[in-house]
Design a protein around this motif. Structure first.
Motif, PDB file in Angstrom:
ATOM      1  N   UNK A 211      -2.155  -3.031   8.708  1.00 14.01           N
ATOM      2  CA  UNK A 211      -0.916  -2.958   7.927  1.00 14.01           C
ATOM      3  C   UNK A 211      -1.120  -2.192   6.630  1.00 14.01           C
ATOM      4  N   UNK A 212      -2.268  -2.391   5.979  1.00 19.04           N
ATOM      5  CA  UNK A 212      -2.546  -1.659   4.746  1.00 19.04           C
ATOM      6  C   UNK A 212      -2.659  -0.159   4.992  1.00 19.04           C
ATOM      7  N   UNK A 213      -3.340   0.200   6.079  1.00 17.16           N
ATOM      8  CA  UNK A 213      -3.491   1.617   6.417  1.00 17.16           C
ATOM      9  C   UNK A 213      -2.132   2.224   6.754  1.00 17.16           C
ATOM     10  N   UNK A 214      -1.303   1.451   7.462  1.00 14.31           N
ATOM     11  CA  UNK A 214       0.050   1.935   7.772  1.00 14.31           C
ATOM     12  C   UNK A 214       0.832   2.195   6.491  1.00 14.31           C
ATOM     13  N   UNK A 215       0.713   1.288   5.524  1.00 15.30           N
ATOM     14  CA  UNK A 215       1.394   1.474   4.243  1.00 15.30           C
ATOM     15  C   UNK A 215       0.906   2.710   3.517  1.00 15.30           C
ATOM     16  N   UNK A 216      -0.410   2.954   3.562  1.00 18.95           N
ATOM     17  CA  UNK A 216      -0.965   4.141   2.910  1.00 18.95           C
ATOM     18  C   UNK A 216      -0.448   5.418   3.560  1.00 18.95           C
ATOM     19  N   UNK A 217      -0.361   5.408   4.899  1.00 21.57           N
ATOM     20  CA  UNK A 217       0.138   6.585   5.612  1.00 21.57           C
ATOM     21  C   UNK A 217       1.608   6.838   5.276  1.00 21.57           C
ATOM     22  N   UNK A 218       2.409   5.778   5.282  1.00 16.92           N
ATOM     23  CA  UNK A 218       3.822   5.915   4.924  1.00 16.92           C
ATOM     24  C   UNK A 218       3.954   6.433   3.494  1.00 16.92           C
TER      25      UNK A 218
ATOM     26  N   UNK B  68       0.804  -1.227   0.000  1.00 19.56           N
ATOM     27  CA  UNK B  68       0.000   0.000   0.000  1.00 19.56           C
ATOM     28  C   UNK B  68       0.837   1.277   0.000  1.00 19.56           C
ATOM     29  N   UNK B  69       2.147   1.152   0.138  1.00 19.68           N
ATOM     30  CA  UNK B  69       2.993   2.346   0.088  1.00 19.68           C
ATOM     31  C   UNK B  69       2.903   3.048  -1.272  1.00 19.68           C
ATOM     32  N   UNK B  70       3.039   2.332  -2.405  1.00 21.37           N
ATOM     33  CA  UNK B  70       2.876   3.009  -3.703  1.00 21.37           C
ATOM     34  C   UNK B  70       1.500   3.646  -3.871  1.00 21.37           C
ATOM     35  N   UNK B  71       0.478   3.018  -3.288  1.00 14.47           N
ATOM     36  CA  UNK B  71      -0.869   3.594  -3.380  1.00 14.47           C
ATOM     37  C   UNK B  71      -0.900   4.957  -2.694  1.00 14.47           C
ATOM     38  N   UNK B  72      -0.316   5.048  -1.504  1.00  9.18           N
ATOM     39  CA  UNK B  72      -0.279   6.321  -0.799  1.00  9.18           C
ATOM     40  C   UNK B  72       0.514   7.377  -1.547  1.00  9.18           C
TER      41      UNK B  72
END
Length: 374
Positions: A122-129, A68-72
């Motif tokens: 974990x997905x939300x954490x990736x989006x925030x990062x 989810x990091x690239x998504x964020x």
């Protein structure tokens, strides 16, 4: 003395198209394999109040965060310049929460998937990062910088869509394929869907082949055609995005080199190091040579011709790969991989492999090519 005015900030088509494609990738990966849907009596939101899973691995957690990091990042890039700074970070956080929550709720109806509050965290954490990283990277990639200046010097202003599609080509090699660059194999998927719908086995491969027994030489010829056309189409797609001032040959071969390296690394990691170069079959070798010869001549062709030939090459590859059966060795290899536990990763890789030619057609046939390019 007159002071030069800075160019106004403009939205990034590259980021917005990339966000849509990555969104589709997450949806496919989260709901793979799309079969066996049923209502098991559990409320879709039940996972929110459920306990943490008893069994999880560090790899699973890192995969969910990194996925989810690239998504964020793309959310922060896509809303620029209308939303910046903390607003972009919050928007990435909210978007990631809604997307992940929707996927976990939908997985409630898939018996092969398990909804988990840990996945949401974990997905939300990736989006925030990703949102934070996107805001920090905005000056480098979207505002006045050497990177942006180089991109404007090398690529046409509308090249963002093409660059995204071209950059996805190496990643599409991760999923095991019966033939090198043999993307877009939709017949097996259609067979699965029809079998579920009709509630009886359907094999479209057998119907299309009309019980023809292919020889070893015909398999080699098919792989040569698929490899040559697939590589030529992908490289021509990249060339269409480049201005005359760009180092066209260097960028083209860099794309091919990166693609083959990633293919070898994927084989080595997903199976074992001995299979790193299992893709280099006699048919693939011939296809690489034919593609190199074609590209040497086509690199000097007008861009209109390059675009049309790229469509033709990819169409030939798509037709042949959907008419030829897979050899038994490949099917056994694929079965051992797909039955692994990393369904999200498997689904994302398969999505790229199947959909890449259609992304390429979308870009190559886009109406924007009818306008004079600058």
């Amino acid at each position: 003395m007159a002071v030069a005015k800075e160019s106004p900030a403009t939205p990034s088509t590259f980021a917005r198209v990339g966000l849509v494609m990555y969104l589709l990738l997450i949806v496919y990966a989260s709901l793979f394999p799309f079969t066996g849907w049923r209502d098991n009596g559990i409320a879709p939101q039940a996972f929110l109040s459920g306990p943490l899973p008893h069994y999880w691995t560090v790899f699973d957690v890192l995969t969910n965060v990194v996925g989810y990091v690239p998504f964020g990042i793309l959310v922060a890039f896509a809303v620029y310049p209308h939303v910046r700074g903390m607003g972009a970070i919050l928007l990435a956080l909210v978007a990631g929460t809604l997307l992940s929550g929707s996927m976990e709720a939908a997985q409630t109806f898939l018996p092969s998937r398990v909804s988990s509050i840990l996945d949401l965290y974990t997905n939300v954490s990736g989006s925030l990062i990703g949102g934070i990283a996107g805001v920090l990277l905005t000056p480098t990639f979207l505002e006045q910088s050497r990177f942006l200046s180089l991109r404007r010097h090398w690529f046409f202003h509308d090249a963002g869509r093409g660059l995204i599609v071209a950059s996805l080509w190496p990643l599409a090699q991760i999923y095991p394929q019966a033939y090198l660059f043999g993307h877009g194999q939709i017949v097996p998927i259609l067979s699965e869907w029809l079998s579920d719908w009709l509630e009886q086995p359907v094999d479209l491969f057998t119907s299309l082949q009309n019980n023809i027994d292919f020889t070893v030489e015909q398999y080699w010829l098919a792989e040569t055609i698929i490899t040559a056309c697939g590589m030529a189409g992908a490289v021509l797609l990249l060339l269409v995005t480049l201005k005359p001032a760009a180092p066209r040959a260097w960028l083209a071969w860099a794309l091919v080199g990166a693609t083959l390296i990633l293919k070898s690394l994927a084989n080595a990691l997903l199976f074992n190091p001995a299979n790193a170069f299992s893709w280099l079959t006699p048919g693939a070798q011939g296809g690489l040579l034919f593609a190199a010869a074609m590209l040497f001549g086509l690199s000097f062709a007008p861009q209109v011709a390059q675009r049309r030939i790229a469509v033709l090459m990819l169409l030939i590859s798509l037709i042949v790969v959907n008419l030829m059966p897979s050899n038994p060795y490949f099917m056994a290899t694929l079965q051992s991989w797909v039955q692994g536990k990393f369904l999200n990763f498997n689904g994302a890789a398969r999505f790229l492999s199947v959909m890449w030619p259609f992304f390429a057609f979308w870009y190559l046939l886009h109406p924007s090519h009818r306008v004079k390019r600058t």
